[in-house]
Design a protein around this motif. Structure first.
Motif, PDB file in Angstrom:
ATOM      1  N   ARG A 172       0.827  -1.214   0.000  1.00 33.93           N
ATOM      2  CA  ARG A 172       0.000   0.000   0.000  1.00 33.93           C
ATOM      3  C   ARG A 172       0.860   1.263   0.000  1.00 33.93           C
ATOM      4  O   ARG A 172       0.394   2.328  -0.438  1.00 33.93           O
ATOM      5  N   SER A 173       2.060   1.163   0.522  1.00 32.77           N
ATOM      6  CA  SER A 173       2.945   2.326   0.591  1.00 32.77           C
ATOM      7  C   SER A 173       3.953   2.353  -0.544  1.00 32.77           C
ATOM      8  O   SER A 173       4.804   3.248  -0.583  1.00 32.77           O
ATOM      9  N   ARG A 178       0.513   1.832  -5.791  1.00 41.83           N
ATOM     10  CA  ARG A 178      -0.440   2.934  -5.615  1.00 41.83           C
ATOM     11  C   ARG A 178      -0.806   3.545  -6.964  1.00 41.83           C
ATOM     12  O   ARG A 178      -1.943   3.977  -7.170  1.00 41.83           O
ATOM     13  N   GLU A 182      -4.540   4.015  -8.309  1.00 43.05           N
ATOM     14  CA  GLU A 182      -5.023   5.336  -8.724  1.00 43.05           C
ATOM     15  C   GLU A 182      -5.577   5.318 -10.146  1.00 43.05           C
ATOM     16  O   GLU A 182      -6.605   5.954 -10.434  1.00 43.05           O
ATOM     17  N   LEU A 261      -5.126  -4.817  -2.314  1.00 42.40           N
ATOM     18  CA  LEU A 261      -4.972  -3.811  -3.356  1.00 42.40           C
ATOM     19  C   LEU A 261      -6.168  -3.817  -4.305  1.00 42.40           C
ATOM     20  O   LEU A 261      -6.610  -2.759  -4.779  1.00 42.40           O
ATOM     21  N   TRP A 264      -8.995  -2.011  -2.641  1.00 45.50           N
ATOM     22  CA  TRP A 264      -8.703  -0.580  -2.676  1.00 45.50           C
ATOM     23  C   TRP A 264      -9.013  -0.003  -4.058  1.00 45.50           C
ATOM     24  O   TRP A 264      -9.686   1.034  -4.190  1.00 45.50           O
ATOM     25  N   GLN A 353       7.396   6.580  -9.463  1.00 44.29           N
ATOM     26  CA  GLN A 353       6.430   5.489  -9.346  1.00 44.29           C
ATOM     27  C   GLN A 353       6.924   4.199  -9.993  1.00 44.29           C
ATOM     28  O   GLN A 353       6.162   3.257 -10.172  1.00 44.29           O
TER      29      GLN A 353
END
Length: 432
Positions: A172-173, A178, A182, A261, A264, A353
């Motif tokens: 998650r970090s 991420r 997104e 994930l 999420w 990223q």
């Protein structure tokens, strides 16, 4: 309502009460003071419990944090304990690190603010609940629980005590994962249709003969709430996760990350799928008893499907996630590689990223939240709901039939046998 937190170092009436608590399996809830927040520069303290492979990875990362001091290490294996003490002492250039074989001694210390819990899974719920009652904030390795009922209990207790709890779902970090989440939430993929979770096959192990318990290893405390079984080395330490008494195989080991994930990305962090079906091949004999080959499809009320794979697609690469919508897809794997269906998505990927950072961001987020009392990136309710999808998948495969789950009631629909598998008996004298 969460309990208001003030400085835990001024806990009242600790001495006699906690000395007595060390002699019994669990703490009795008592009036205690708790932390309301600290200044940004204040140094926190930590006790680390469970220092095998993953525990040492966590410990070494926490030791790089200048605003944290590890005061104590705890493990039932003397070899693990000595290695951990040497690591802490070397980091600080002294011999001050305290060692303990019993977690209750760590929780009784008034000078410890936080605990790292990195024991086998069957200890996670008990340790987290007792740590919260003792006034500690908690970084706990995933999965949050061995069972659905344990996870619900952990989430409820953390809320009741106002505990900062970070689940060890460190992806998650990680910026690459991420990014995938997104993009899934951005609308660039259109309407989401499939949430793919890629694991590995589970291992097998031939039958093992009982052996004498090694000197320096408290096997009875290692078993704790789990049923008694004769000692054999492959039952313990790194291979515990392939035995259902202590874990859930790949479905909870990797599922705690990749199902999380997917939840999420789908915007369903505090709910989940309602229908589960799948197939599995279990070991025919030997020590291990969690699935070797498997596939599960979990369907949400709106028709989105979470698809759990035991192997990656040919040519796809390592374990990870792939989110597929009506207008495209994005994929992220454990090397940090990001791929997508079109250039527009890839143009949004920044240099920061790319790649995979293992732990540090997740640990930093935890410590910052301990100071500010903010919600961490992997809070207990979210961890419980994601891990529930893993536990239901396991129950589905063990029963060999389709299951329907009531997300609100957290119960299986018209299935007493499945509901009976939501909790497990604990070996006396351990309890939640």
């Amino acid at each position: 309502m969460a309990m208001k937190r003030v400085s835990r170092r001024n806990v009242l009436q600790r001495g006699a009460g906690l000395a007595a608590a060390i002699a019994v399996p669990c703490f009795t809830p008592c009036l205690r003071a708790t932390r309301a927040g600290t200044t940004a520069g204040e140094r926190l303290t930590m006790g680390a419990i469970g220092l095998g492979g993953q525990g040492m990875h966590n410990l070494k990362s926490f030791l790089t944090c200048e605003d944290l001091r590890v005061l104590a290490v705890c493990d039932v294996d003397a070899n693990h304990l000595q290695r951990a003490k040497q690591t802490v002492d070397a980091a600080y250039g002294n011999q001050d690190c305290n060692v303990s074989r019993d977690f209750r001694e760590v929780l009784a210390r008034d000078d410890i603010d936080t605990v790292l819990i990195a024991t086998p899974d069957h200890w996670h719920a008990i340790l987290a609940i007792e740590a919260a009652k003792a006034g500690k904030d908690i970084y706990c390795e995933k999965p949050i629980s061995l069972t659905i009922a344990e996870g619900r209990a952990v989430a409820d207790v953390m809320q009741r005590y106002g505990t900062v709890y970070q689940s060890g779902t460190q992806r998650r970090s990680n910026a690459c994962f991420r990014f995938g989440v997104e993009i899934a939430q951005s609308g660039l993929l259109g309407r989401l249709r499939e949430l793919h979770c890629y694991y590995h096959n589970g291992p097998t192990c031939p039958p093992q003969k009982p052996e004498p318990v090694p000197d320096g290893f408290d096997y009875d405390l290692w078993l704790g709430p789990a049923p008694y079984e004769p000692y054999t080395p492959r039952r313990c330490h790194g291979t515990f996760r392939w035995l259902y008494d202590y874990s859930g195989g790949q479905l909870t080991d990797l599922g705690a990350h990749f199902n999380d994930l997917a939840q999420w990305a789908n915007g369903t962090q505090e709910s989940g799928p309602t229908e589960y079906e799948g197939w599995a091949e279990f070991p025919k004999d030997g020590l291990f008893d969690t699935p070797v080959r498997f596939g599960v499809v979990a369907t949400y009320p709106d028709g989105v499907r979470m698809i759990i794979h035991d192997e990656t697609e040919p040519g796809r690469g390592p374990r990870g996630n792939k989110f597929v919508g009506t207008d495209g897809w994005v994929s992220v794997d454990d090397t940090g590689k990001v791929t997508a269906s079109n250039d527009e998505i890839m143009r949004r990927l920044s240099g920061a990223q790319r790649g995979y950072e293992y732990m540090m961001g997740h640990h930093r987020n935890f410590l910052d939240c301990v100071k500010t009392r903010a919600k961490p990136i992997a809070p207990p309710e979210v961890a419980h709901r994601s891990t529930t999808t893993c536990h239901i998948a396991n129950i589905c495969l063990r029963l060999g039939r389709k299951l329907t789950w009531d997300v609100g009631a957290e119960r299986f629909v018209n299935d007493a046998q499945a509901n009976g598998m939501m909790a497990r008996a604990m070996r006396s004298p351990w309890r939640l």
